[in-house]
Write a protein that holds these residues in place. Structure first.
Motif, mmCIF file in Angstrom:
data_model
loop_
_atom_site.group_PDB
_atom_site.id
_atom_site.type_symbol
_atom_site.label_atom_id
_atom_site.label_comp_id
_atom_site.label_asym_id
_atom_site.label_seq_id
_atom_site.Cartn_x
_atom_site.Cartn_y
_atom_site.Cartn_z
ATOM 1 N N ARG A 227 49.506 36.674 27.808
ATOM 2 C CA ARG A 227 50.219 37.123 29.011
ATOM 3 C C ARG A 227 49.987 38.612 29.244
ATOM 4 N NH1 ARG A 227 54.228 33.990 26.858
ATOM 5 N NH2 ARG A 227 55.456 35.793 26.224
ATOM 6 N N ILE A 228 50.059 39.406 28.176
ATOM 7 C CA ILE A 228 49.823 40.851 28.304
ATOM 8 C C ILE A 228 48.395 41.106 28.775
ATOM 9 C CG2 ILE A 228 49.588 43.001 26.994
ATOM 10 C CD1 ILE A 228 51.987 42.009 25.279
ATOM 11 N N SER A 229 47.446 40.415 28.167
ATOM 12 C CA SER A 229 46.039 40.539 28.543
ATOM 13 C C SER A 229 45.838 40.181 30.008
ATOM 14 C CB SER A 229 45.198 39.638 27.644
ATOM 15 O OG SER A 229 43.936 39.416 28.173
ATOM 16 N N ASN A 230 46.455 39.090 30.463
ATOM 17 C CA ASN A 230 46.336 38.683 31.867
ATOM 18 C C ASN A 230 46.983 39.696 32.801
ATOM 19 O OD1 ASN A 230 44.887 36.349 31.418
ATOM 20 N ND2 ASN A 230 46.702 35.067 31.236
ATOM 21 N N ASN A 231 48.122 40.250 32.398
ATOM 22 C CA ASN A 231 48.782 41.266 33.229
ATOM 23 C C ASN A 231 47.908 42.504 33.375
ATOM 24 O OD1 ASN A 231 51.051 39.797 33.862
ATOM 25 N ND2 ASN A 231 52.255 40.575 32.158
ATOM 26 N N ILE A 232 47.292 42.924 32.281
ATOM 27 C CA ILE A 232 46.397 44.086 32.325
ATOM 28 C C ILE A 232 45.202 43.766 33.216
ATOM 29 C CG2 ILE A 232 44.789 45.491 30.970
ATOM 30 C CD1 ILE A 232 46.838 45.249 28.643
ATOM 31 N N LEU A 233 44.612 42.613 33.015
ATOM 32 C CA LEU A 233 43.447 42.190 33.793
ATOM 33 C C LEU A 233 43.773 42.110 35.279
ATOM 34 C CD1 LEU A 233 40.576 41.349 32.934
ATOM 35 C CD2 LEU A 233 41.350 38.992 32.939
ATOM 36 N N PHE B 132 37.083 35.692 46.729
ATOM 37 C CA PHE B 132 36.254 34.527 47.037
ATOM 38 C C PHE B 132 37.059 33.335 47.546
ATOM 39 C CE2 PHE B 132 33.538 36.768 43.893
ATOM 40 C CZ PHE B 132 32.483 37.050 44.747
ATOM 41 N N GLY B 133 38.388 33.478 47.623
ATOM 42 C CA GLY B 133 39.216 32.434 48.195
ATOM 43 C C GLY B 133 39.544 31.281 47.260
ATOM 44 N N TYR B 134 39.675 31.569 45.970
ATOM 45 C CA TYR B 134 40.036 30.532 44.997
ATOM 46 C C TYR B 134 41.401 30.846 44.407
ATOM 47 C CZ TYR B 134 35.173 29.054 45.226
ATOM 48 O OH TYR B 134 33.952 28.613 45.664
ATOM 49 N N LYS B 135 42.108 29.791 44.027
ATOM 50 C CA LYS B 135 43.427 29.965 43.427
ATOM 51 C C LYS B 135 43.340 30.113 41.903
ATOM 52 C CE LYS B 135 46.219 27.472 46.872
ATOM 53 N NZ LYS B 135 45.752 28.171 47.969
ATOM 54 N N THR B 136 42.413 29.371 41.278
ATOM 55 C CA THR B 136 42.295 29.398 39.813
ATOM 56 C C THR B 136 40.837 29.536 39.400
ATOM 57 O OG1 THR B 136 42.012 27.006 39.574
ATOM 58 C CG2 THR B 136 44.290 27.845 39.586
ATOM 59 N N LEU B 137 40.635 29.921 38.167
ATOM 60 C CA LEU B 137 39.282 30.034 37.627
ATOM 61 C C LEU B 137 38.641 28.653 37.525
ATOM 62 C CD1 LEU B 137 37.024 31.754 36.445
ATOM 63 C CD2 LEU B 137 38.134 31.570 34.222
ATOM 64 N N ASP B 138 39.420 27.644 37.169
ATOM 65 C CA ASP B 138 38.876 26.282 37.086
ATOM 66 C C ASP B 138 38.344 25.826 38.448
ATOM 67 O OD1 ASP B 138 39.405 26.037 34.372
ATOM 68 O OD2 ASP B 138 41.407 25.202 34.711
ATOM 69 N N GLU B 139 39.073 26.137 39.502
ATOM 70 C CA GLU B 139 38.640 25.806 40.863
ATOM 71 C C GLU B 139 37.325 26.528 41.183
ATOM 72 O OE1 GLU B 139 40.326 26.797 45.287
ATOM 73 O OE2 GLU B 139 41.821 26.218 43.782
ATOM 74 N N PHE B 140 37.249 27.797 40.788
ATOM 75 C CA PHE B 140 36.036 28.600 40.988
ATOM 76 C C PHE B 140 34.860 27.983 40.227
ATOM 77 C CE2 PHE B 140 33.070 31.943 39.951
ATOM 78 C CZ PHE B 140 33.026 32.741 41.068
ATOM 79 N N LYS B 141 35.107 27.609 38.963
ATOM 80 C CA LYS B 141 34.044 27.087 38.096
ATOM 81 C C LYS B 141 33.530 25.720 38.538
ATOM 82 C CE LYS B 141 34.993 29.337 33.689
ATOM 83 N NZ LYS B 141 35.404 29.077 32.310
ATOM 84 N N LYS B 142 34.298 24.987 39.326
ATOM 85 C CA LYS B 142 33.821 23.698 39.829
ATOM 86 C C LYS B 142 32.631 23.882 40.757
ATOM 87 C CE LYS B 142 38.144 21.144 39.503
ATOM 88 N NZ LYS B 142 39.299 20.611 40.247
ATOM 89 N N ARG C 226 25.621 34.421 32.043
ATOM 90 C CA ARG C 226 25.266 33.161 32.698
ATOM 91 C C ARG C 226 26.498 32.397 33.170
ATOM 92 N NH1 ARG C 226 20.122 33.324 31.861
ATOM 93 N NH2 ARG C 226 19.166 33.819 29.898
ATOM 94 N N LYS C 227 27.550 32.450 32.386
ATOM 95 C CA LYS C 227 28.780 31.718 32.707
ATOM 96 C C LYS C 227 29.971 32.662 32.674
ATOM 97 C CE LYS C 227 27.480 27.132 31.185
ATOM 98 N NZ LYS C 227 27.188 26.584 32.474
ATOM 99 N N LEU C 228 30.893 32.420 33.600
ATOM 100 C CA LEU C 228 32.144 33.173 33.614
ATOM 101 C C LEU C 228 33.093 32.573 32.584
ATOM 102 C CD1 LEU C 228 32.881 33.612 37.404
ATOM 103 C CD2 LEU C 228 32.272 35.370 35.777
ATOM 104 N N ILE C 229 33.722 33.430 31.822
ATOM 105 C CA ILE C 229 34.714 32.982 30.859
ATOM 106 C C ILE C 229 36.112 33.266 31.404
ATOM 107 C CG2 ILE C 229 35.536 33.189 28.486
ATOM 108 C CD1 ILE C 229 32.592 32.079 28.888
ATOM 109 N N LYS C 230 36.248 34.460 31.987
ATOM 110 C CA LYS C 230 37.538 34.853 32.533
ATOM 111 C C LYS C 230 37.313 35.882 33.633
ATOM 112 C CE LYS C 230 42.065 35.774 30.709
ATOM 113 N NZ LYS C 230 42.843 35.886 29.515
ATOM 114 N N VAL C 231 38.175 35.851 34.656
ATOM 115 C CA VAL C 231 38.123 36.845 35.729
ATOM 116 C C VAL C 231 39.550 37.231 36.085
ATOM 117 C CG1 VAL C 231 35.973 35.956 36.714
ATOM 118 C CG2 VAL C 231 38.151 35.117 37.589
ATOM 119 N N ASN C 232 39.692 38.362 36.754
ATOM 120 C CA ASN C 232 41.035 38.727 37.206
ATOM 121 C C ASN C 232 41.313 38.103 38.572
ATOM 122 O OD1 ASN C 232 39.406 40.435 38.726
ATOM 123 N ND2 ASN C 232 40.646 42.242 38.379
#
Length: 199
Positions: free
Chosen positions: A37-43, A69-79, A56-62
């Motif tokens: 949670r702290i890491s996500n808040n900082i990010l 880019f108009g996405y709600k979640t990283l999973d949605e982005f990665k699809k 090559r692949k995204l692991i995490k983004v803020n």
């Protein structure tokens, strides 16, 4: 009777040890969730794009990246996308990732020369072009890198406008100097003609 008592005590000791290990395990999970949670808040407090990637692949983004880019979640982005480089616009002078280049990716290019300033062009959801400056320390964290992309579009526009204004001022000063020189030449020609017409 003592034999049963001994087994009951041993079973109680096992249960106490098991409860203790379970408590430690839960505590460690709670600590890990707190750190996450702290890491996500900082990010997510960053206005720049912050990307954790292997190139090559995204692991995490803020959240800034997802919102842009108009996405709600990283999973949605990665699809739909594996890499932020999917959005890089190919243009001379800007970093770009060739789709068929499996050997060298955009991050490899940056890591080869960390002192160089790299920029990319990216379209937003409204089809506006943004210019981003890419930065990374080059420090590898478990085969991953933290990369920031800073939107410098406004800075570039101001710079280009200033260059245009300077060019206009330079042209105007050249024209003014040329006009002054032509005025002097005309004056020089008129002087001898005036003396000839007077005599």
């Amino acid at each position: 009777a003592q034999w049963w008592l001994w087994h009951i005590l041993r079973l109680c000791a096992y249960l106490i040890a098991l409860h203790y290990m379970y408590s430690i395990f839960n505590y460690q999970i709670a600590q890990k969730e707190k750190e996450e949670r702290i890491s996500n808040n900082i990010l997510n407090s960053q206005s720049n794009f912050t990307v954790i990637t292997d190139g090559r692949k995204l692991i995490k983004v803020n959240q800034t990246v997802l919102d842009f880019f108009g996405y709600k979640t990283l999973d949605e982005f990665k699809k739909e996308h594996d890499c932020i480089c999917d959005f890089f616009i190919k243009e001379e002078g800007y970093l770009y990732q060739e789709k068929d280049n499996d050997k060298k990716n955009w991050l490899d290019t940056i890591l080869e020369n960390l002192n160089h300033t790299y920029q990319v062009k990216i379209l937003d959801t409204k089809k506006n072009i943004h210019i981003f400056q890419i930065n990374t320390t080059g420090q590898k964290l478990e085969d991953l890198y933290v990369v920031t992309l800073t939107d410098i579009t406004l800075t570039e526009q101001l710079y280009n406008n200033n260059m245009h204004q300077e060019k206009i001022l330079l042209e105007q000063s050249k024209m003014a100097a040329m006009g002054e020189m032509l005025g002097n030449i005309a004056h020089q020609w008129r002087q001898p003609l005036n003396t000839i017409s007077v005599t």
